[in-house]
Design a protein around this motif. Sequence first.
Motif, short mmCIF file in Angstrom:
data_model
loop_
_atom_site.label_atom_id
_atom_site.label_comp_id
_atom_site.label_asym_id
_atom_site.label_seq_id
_atom_site.Cartn_x
_atom_site.Cartn_y
_atom_site.Cartn_z
N ALA A 30 0.85 -1.19 0.00
CA ALA A 30 0.00 0.00 0.00
C ALA A 30 0.89 1.24 0.00
O ALA A 30 1.95 1.26 0.62
N THR A 31 0.46 2.26 -0.70
CA THR A 31 1.26 3.48 -0.79
C THR A 31 0.44 4.69 -0.38
O THR A 31 -0.80 4.66 -0.33
N SER A 47 4.40 1.67 5.18
CA SER A 47 5.28 1.29 6.28
C SER A 47 6.42 0.41 5.76
O SER A 47 6.27 -0.28 4.74
N THR A 48 7.55 0.43 6.49
CA THR A 48 8.67 -0.45 6.21
C THR A 48 9.23 -0.96 7.53
O THR A 48 9.03 -0.34 8.58
N ALA A 49 9.97 -2.07 7.47
CA ALA A 49 10.63 -2.61 8.66
C ALA A 49 11.98 -3.19 8.24
O ALA A 49 12.13 -3.71 7.13
N MET A 132 9.09 2.03 10.22
CA MET A 132 8.76 3.42 9.90
C MET A 132 7.40 3.52 9.25
O MET A 132 7.01 2.65 8.47
N ALA A 133 6.72 4.62 9.57
CA ALA A 133 5.46 4.95 8.92
C ALA A 133 5.39 6.48 8.80
O ALA A 133 5.51 7.15 9.82
N PRO A 134 5.25 7.02 7.62
CA PRO A 134 5.34 6.39 6.32
C PRO A 134 6.69 5.67 6.17
O PRO A 134 7.64 5.94 6.88
N GLY A 135 6.75 4.79 5.19
CA GLY A 135 7.91 3.94 5.00
C GLY A 135 9.19 4.69 4.65
O GLY A 135 9.16 5.80 4.11
N PHE A 136 10.30 4.05 4.96
CA PHE A 136 11.63 4.62 4.69
C PHE A 136 11.89 4.73 3.20
O PHE A 136 11.54 3.85 2.42
#
Length: 165
Positions: A30-31, A47-49, A132-136
């Motif tokens: 999702a973006t 999000s990213t991890a 992170m949210a929003p993603g890195f």
Amino acid sequence: MTAEEVIELLKLDPHPVEGGFFRETYRSRATLPGQVLPDHGYERSVSTAIYYLLTPKTVSALHRLPGDEVFHFYLGDPVNMLQLWPDGSTKTLTIGNDLAKGHQPQLVVPAGVWQGSVLQDGGKFALLGATMAPGFDFADYVSGLREELTARYPGEKELIARLTD
């Protein structure tokens, strides 16, 4: 377990700008539209991890990101994180699992706060996670400049020097 074993088992690579070792483990399909973050006009993941590992020879260099980042402690020795806040205040927090000593197994770095981390003296390694949210996005990463940060936060001169080139 050694740092080298963790790096091999989790297939970690040297982080190209921050230092330490990492591997992205999640990136949301999702973006979000480009207007979500001020001055960032491109679409990004929700999000990213990542896994993130520090050794006595590495640091997480001082940097700033436009989104919130949540750190999780998984394995190893405690990590000291320096946070430099926009209002001129500073915090040094310990990410670890000894709650009686004030360690935090999870902590948040709010958007716009300078952050850098180092393994505590005598430690062999620390395995962390960061979400992170929003993603890195590498385009968002802003490296800290020693002279500018020392001028703004003179009380942290020694740690700033250790966490910058």
